[in-house]
Design a protein around this motif. Structure first.
Motif, PDB file in Angstrom:
ATOM      1  N   LEU A  49       0.804  -1.168   0.127  1.00  0.00           N
ATOM      2  CA  LEU A  49       0.129  -0.054  -0.127  1.00  0.00           C
ATOM      3  C   LEU A  49       0.811   1.276   0.036  1.00  0.00           C
ATOM      4  CD1 LEU A  49      -2.656  -1.082   2.505  1.00  0.00           C
ATOM      5  CD2 LEU A  49      -2.729  -1.296   0.216  1.00  0.00           C
ATOM      6  N   ARG A  50       0.522   2.167  -0.773  1.00  0.00           N
ATOM      7  CA  ARG A  50       1.154   3.360  -0.733  1.00  0.00           C
ATOM      8  C   ARG A  50       0.482   4.775  -0.242  1.00  0.00           C
ATOM      9  NH1 ARG A  50       2.552   4.215  -6.712  1.00  0.00           N
ATOM     10  NH2 ARG A  50       0.484   2.883  -7.038  1.00  0.00           N
ATOM     11  N   GLU A  51       1.132   5.641   0.312  1.00  0.00           N
ATOM     12  CA  GLU A  51       0.350   6.740   0.726  1.00  0.00           C
ATOM     13  C   GLU A  51      -0.132   7.669  -0.374  1.00  0.00           C
ATOM     14  OE1 GLU A  51       1.370  10.650   3.704  1.00  0.00           O
ATOM     15  OE2 GLU A  51       2.705   8.805   3.375  1.00  0.00           O
ATOM     16  N   ILE A  52      -1.248   8.107  -0.097  1.00  0.00           N
ATOM     17  CA  ILE A  52      -1.681   8.879  -1.140  1.00  0.00           C
ATOM     18  C   ILE A  52      -1.742  10.459  -0.493  1.00  0.00           C
ATOM     19  CG2 ILE A  52      -3.799   9.944  -2.606  1.00  0.00           C
ATOM     20  CD1 ILE A  52      -4.864   6.993  -2.250  1.00  0.00           C
ATOM     21  N   PRO A  53      -0.736  11.144  -0.969  1.00  0.00           N
ATOM     22  CA  PRO A  53      -0.864  12.738  -0.375  1.00  0.00           C
ATOM     23  C   PRO A  53      -2.083  13.459  -0.491  1.00  0.00           C
ATOM     24  CG  PRO A  53       0.789  12.586  -2.205  1.00  0.00           C
ATOM     25  CD  PRO A  53      -0.055  11.082  -2.123  1.00  0.00           C
ATOM     26  N   ALA A  54      -2.771  13.788   0.451  1.00  0.00           N
ATOM     27  CA  ALA A  54      -4.142  14.630   0.394  1.00  0.00           C
ATOM     28  C   ALA A  54      -3.979  15.953  -0.295  1.00  0.00           C
ATOM     29  CB  ALA A  54      -4.703  14.688   1.834  1.00  0.00           C
ATOM     30  N   ALA A  55      -2.615  16.487  -0.052  1.00  0.00           N
ATOM     31  CA  ALA A  55      -2.817  17.925  -0.477  1.00  0.00           C
ATOM     32  C   ALA A  55      -1.737  17.949  -1.894  1.00  0.00           C
ATOM     33  CB  ALA A  55      -1.947  18.881   0.558  1.00  0.00           C
ATOM     34  N   ALA A  56      -1.828  16.857  -2.674  1.00  0.00           N
ATOM     35  CA  ALA A  56      -0.936  16.731  -3.853  1.00  0.00           C
ATOM     36  C   ALA A  56      -1.247  17.772  -4.855  1.00  0.00           C
ATOM     37  CB  ALA A  56      -0.849  15.388  -4.449  1.00  0.00           C
ATOM     38  N   GLU A  57      -2.448  17.991  -5.028  1.00  0.00           N
ATOM     39  CA  GLU A  57      -2.961  18.987  -6.016  1.00  0.00           C
ATOM     40  C   GLU A  57      -2.794  20.385  -5.499  1.00  0.00           C
ATOM     41  OE1 GLU A  57      -6.988  18.375  -6.767  1.00  0.00           O
ATOM     42  OE2 GLU A  57      -6.592  16.304  -7.605  1.00  0.00           O
ATOM     43  N   LEU A  58      -2.970  20.625  -4.174  1.00  0.00           N
ATOM     44  CA  LEU A  58      -2.725  21.931  -3.509  1.00  0.00           C
ATOM     45  C   LEU A  58      -1.246  22.405  -3.551  1.00  0.00           C
ATOM     46  CD1 LEU A  58      -5.090  21.688  -0.701  1.00  0.00           C
ATOM     47  CD2 LEU A  58      -5.495  22.685  -2.964  1.00  0.00           C
ATOM     48  N   ASN A  59      -0.454  21.340  -3.735  1.00  0.00           N
ATOM     49  CA  ASN A  59       0.968  21.808  -3.667  1.00  0.00           C
ATOM     50  C   ASN A  59       1.496  22.745  -4.597  1.00  0.00           C
ATOM     51  OD1 ASN A  59       1.404  20.738  -1.056  1.00  0.00           O
ATOM     52  ND2 ASN A  59       2.332  18.685  -1.884  1.00  0.00           N
ATOM     53  N   ALA A  60       0.942  22.456  -6.030  1.00  0.00           N
ATOM     54  CA  ALA A  60       1.243  23.120  -7.124  1.00  0.00           C
ATOM     55  C   ALA A  60       0.698  24.398  -7.411  1.00  0.00           C
ATOM     56  CB  ALA A  60       0.823  22.163  -8.367  1.00  0.00           C
TER      57      ALA A  60
END
Length: 116
Positions: A66-77
């Motif tokens: 299982l891999r971690e899904i970063p919750a704020a991945a879209e917000l980082n950009a």
């Protein structure tokens, strides 16, 4: 190793199917003998629990790590300055325009009828 886990999943599902079939047979046996249903026999309950855990264990191992899904991945950009930029909330026709020094009110239907 993954094929071993797939076999465990298949055996677990077959065992769960057998458990459901056994429970159905037990209920029909009780109806035929006119006995009241209270609980399932202990062997059916144990088989159901063991097969459920076998299926869960097999599925977790077949799925891989299982891999971690970063919750704020879209917000980082997105930059902070554009966070409040919501074009769907833009309103250009509001009563604040009456505060403008060069505001000319649009004529209403009644005003247009009076001109004639």
């Amino acid at each position: 190793m993954a094929s071993f886990h797939k076999v465990i999943v298949i055996i677990g599902f077959l065992s769960l199917f057998h458990t459901a079939f056994s429970a159905t047979q037990h209920r029909s046996y009780l109806r035929i003998t006119s006995q009241e249903f209270t609980t399932l026999p202990l062997d059916i309950v144990i088989q159901a629990v063991v097969s459920l855990f076998a299926v869960m264990w097999g599925v977790l191992n077949v799925a891989g790590n299982l891999r971690e899904i970063p919750a704020a991945a879209e917000l980082n950009a997105i930059k902070w300055e554009t966070q409040n930029n919501l074009p769907s909330f833009y309103i250009f026709n509001h009563r604040g325009k009456a505060l403008s020094y060069d505001y000319v009110p649009t004529p209403t239907k009644a005003d247009l009828e009076n001109l004639e």
